[in-house]
Motif scaffolding. Structure first.
Motif, PDB file in Angstrom:
ATOM      1  N   THR A 105       0.799  -1.227   0.000  1.00  0.00           N
ATOM      2  CA  THR A 105       0.000   0.000   0.000  1.00  0.00           C
ATOM      3  C   THR A 105       0.829   1.273   0.000  1.00  0.00           C
ATOM      4  O   THR A 105       0.305   2.341  -0.316  1.00  0.00           O
ATOM      5  N   GLY A 106       2.088   1.183   0.369  1.00  0.00           N
ATOM      6  CA  GLY A 106       2.937   2.372   0.449  1.00  0.00           C
ATOM      7  C   GLY A 106       2.770   3.079   1.778  1.00  0.00           C
ATOM      8  O   GLY A 106       2.036   2.630   2.661  1.00  0.00           O
ATOM      9  N   LEU A 107       3.453   4.198   1.901  1.00  0.00           N
ATOM     10  CA  LEU A 107       3.404   4.980   3.128  1.00  0.00           C
ATOM     11  C   LEU A 107       2.673   6.286   2.874  1.00  0.00           C
ATOM     12  O   LEU A 107       2.784   6.872   1.804  1.00  0.00           O
ATOM     13  N   ASP A 108       1.929   6.749   3.850  1.00  0.00           N
ATOM     14  CA  ASP A 108       1.272   8.045   3.771  1.00  0.00           C
ATOM     15  C   ASP A 108       2.156   9.074   4.453  1.00  0.00           C
ATOM     16  O   ASP A 108       2.682   8.825   5.536  1.00  0.00           O
ATOM     17  N   PHE A 109       2.329  10.224   3.790  1.00  0.00           N
ATOM     18  CA  PHE A 109       3.015  11.320   4.444  1.00  0.00           C
ATOM     19  C   PHE A 109       2.429  12.631   3.952  1.00  0.00           C
ATOM     20  O   PHE A 109       1.747  12.690   2.933  1.00  0.00           O
ATOM     21  N   SER A 110       2.693  13.689   4.693  1.00  0.00           N
ATOM     22  CA  SER A 110       2.069  14.976   4.439  1.00  0.00           C
ATOM     23  C   SER A 110       2.572  15.608   3.145  1.00  0.00           C
ATOM     24  O   SER A 110       3.645  15.277   2.640  1.00  0.00           O
ATOM     25  N   ASP A 111       1.789  16.565   2.634  1.00  0.00           N
ATOM     26  CA  ASP A 111       2.184  17.310   1.446  1.00  0.00           C
ATOM     27  C   ASP A 111       3.458  18.105   1.705  1.00  0.00           C
ATOM     28  O   ASP A 111       4.297  18.255   0.819  1.00  0.00           O
ATOM     29  N   ALA A 112       3.604  18.607   2.925  1.00  0.00           N
ATOM     30  CA  ALA A 112       4.799  19.375   3.279  1.00  0.00           C
ATOM     31  C   ALA A 112       6.042  18.493   3.214  1.00  0.00           C
ATOM     32  O   ALA A 112       7.083  18.920   2.697  1.00  0.00           O
ATOM     33  N   LEU A 113       5.950  17.281   3.706  1.00  0.00           N
ATOM     34  CA  LEU A 113       7.090  16.369   3.653  1.00  0.00           C
ATOM     35  C   LEU A 113       7.401  15.999   2.204  1.00  0.00           C
ATOM     36  O   LEU A 113       8.561  15.946   1.813  1.00  0.00           O
ATOM     37  N   GLU A 114       6.374  15.776   1.400  1.00  0.00           N
ATOM     38  CA  GLU A 114       6.588  15.458  -0.011  1.00  0.00           C
ATOM     39  C   GLU A 114       7.319  16.604  -0.714  1.00  0.00           C
ATOM     40  O   GLU A 114       8.264  16.377  -1.485  1.00  0.00           O
ATOM     41  N   ALA A 115       6.919  17.843  -0.435  1.00  0.00           N
ATOM     42  CA  ALA A 115       7.568  19.008  -1.044  1.00  0.00           C
ATOM     43  C   ALA A 115       9.024  19.111  -0.598  1.00  0.00           C
ATOM     44  O   ALA A 115       9.916  19.399  -1.409  1.00  0.00           O
ATOM     45  N   GLU A 116       9.280  18.852   0.656  1.00  0.00           N
ATOM     46  CA  GLU A 116      10.648  18.911   1.171  1.00  0.00           C
ATOM     47  C   GLU A 116      11.518  17.827   0.545  1.00  0.00           C
ATOM     48  O   GLU A 116      12.660  18.083   0.147  1.00  0.00           O
ATOM     49  N   LEU A 117      10.989  16.620   0.428  1.00  0.00           N
ATOM     50  CA  LEU A 117      11.741  15.539  -0.198  1.00  0.00           C
ATOM     51  C   LEU A 117      12.019  15.839  -1.671  1.00  0.00           C
ATOM     52  O   LEU A 117      13.104  15.561  -2.182  1.00  0.00           O
ATOM     53  N   GLN A 118      11.050  16.438  -2.342  1.00  0.00           N
ATOM     54  CA  GLN A 118      11.233  16.797  -3.743  1.00  0.00           C
ATOM     55  C   GLN A 118      12.329  17.857  -3.883  1.00  0.00           C
ATOM     56  O   GLN A 118      13.190  17.756  -4.757  1.00  0.00           O
ATOM     57  N   ASP A 119      12.322  18.859  -3.020  1.00  0.00           N
ATOM     58  CA  ASP A 119      13.365  19.883  -3.047  1.00  0.00           C
ATOM     59  C   ASP A 119      14.739  19.285  -2.790  1.00  0.00           C
ATOM     60  O   ASP A 119      15.711  19.624  -3.466  1.00  0.00           O
ATOM     61  N   LEU A 120      14.836  18.389  -1.830  1.00  0.00           N
ATOM     62  CA  LEU A 120      16.114  17.747  -1.518  1.00  0.00           C
ATOM     63  C   LEU A 120      16.610  16.906  -2.698  1.00  0.00           C
ATOM     64  O   LEU A 120      17.802  16.894  -3.003  1.00  0.00           O
ATOM     65  N   ALA A 121      15.693  16.226  -3.367  1.00  0.00           N
ATOM     66  CA  ALA A 121      16.071  15.416  -4.523  1.00  0.00           C
ATOM     67  C   ALA A 121      16.593  16.301  -5.647  1.00  0.00           C
ATOM     68  O   ALA A 121      17.556  15.946  -6.329  1.00  0.00           O
ATOM     69  N   LYS A 122      15.994  17.455  -5.833  1.00  0.00           N
ATOM     70  CA  LYS A 122      16.463  18.393  -6.864  1.00  0.00           C
ATOM     71  C   LYS A 122      17.821  18.963  -6.491  1.00  0.00           C
ATOM     72  O   LYS A 122      18.708  19.058  -7.335  1.00  0.00           O
ATOM     73  N   GLN A 123      18.009  19.327  -5.234  1.00  0.00           N
ATOM     74  CA  GLN A 123      19.284  19.880  -4.771  1.00  0.00           C
ATOM     75  C   GLN A 123      20.417  18.874  -4.903  1.00  0.00           C
ATOM     76  O   GLN A 123      21.550  19.237  -5.210  1.00  0.00           O
TER      77      GLN A 123
END
Length: 49
Positions: free
Chosen positions: A16-34
């Protein structure tokens, strides 16, 4: 048995995967780009596919 509940949860979350907040998703996306793991116009879901 000890660990039975945890083992069951691990198997369930693999499906099923893991649920996490939109804020955490945005932070992870920024870190991946950096870090260069994701292009500047990419989305986090590109890494998970």
């Amino acid at each position: 048995m000890p660990g039975e509940i945890e083992a069951r949860l691990i198997e369930e979350r693999k499906i099923t995967g893991l649920d996490f907040s939109d804020a955490l998703e945005a932070e992870l996306q920024d870190l991946a780009k950096q870090s260069g793991a994701l292009s500047s116009d990419g989305a986090l879901s590109d890494l998970l596919a």
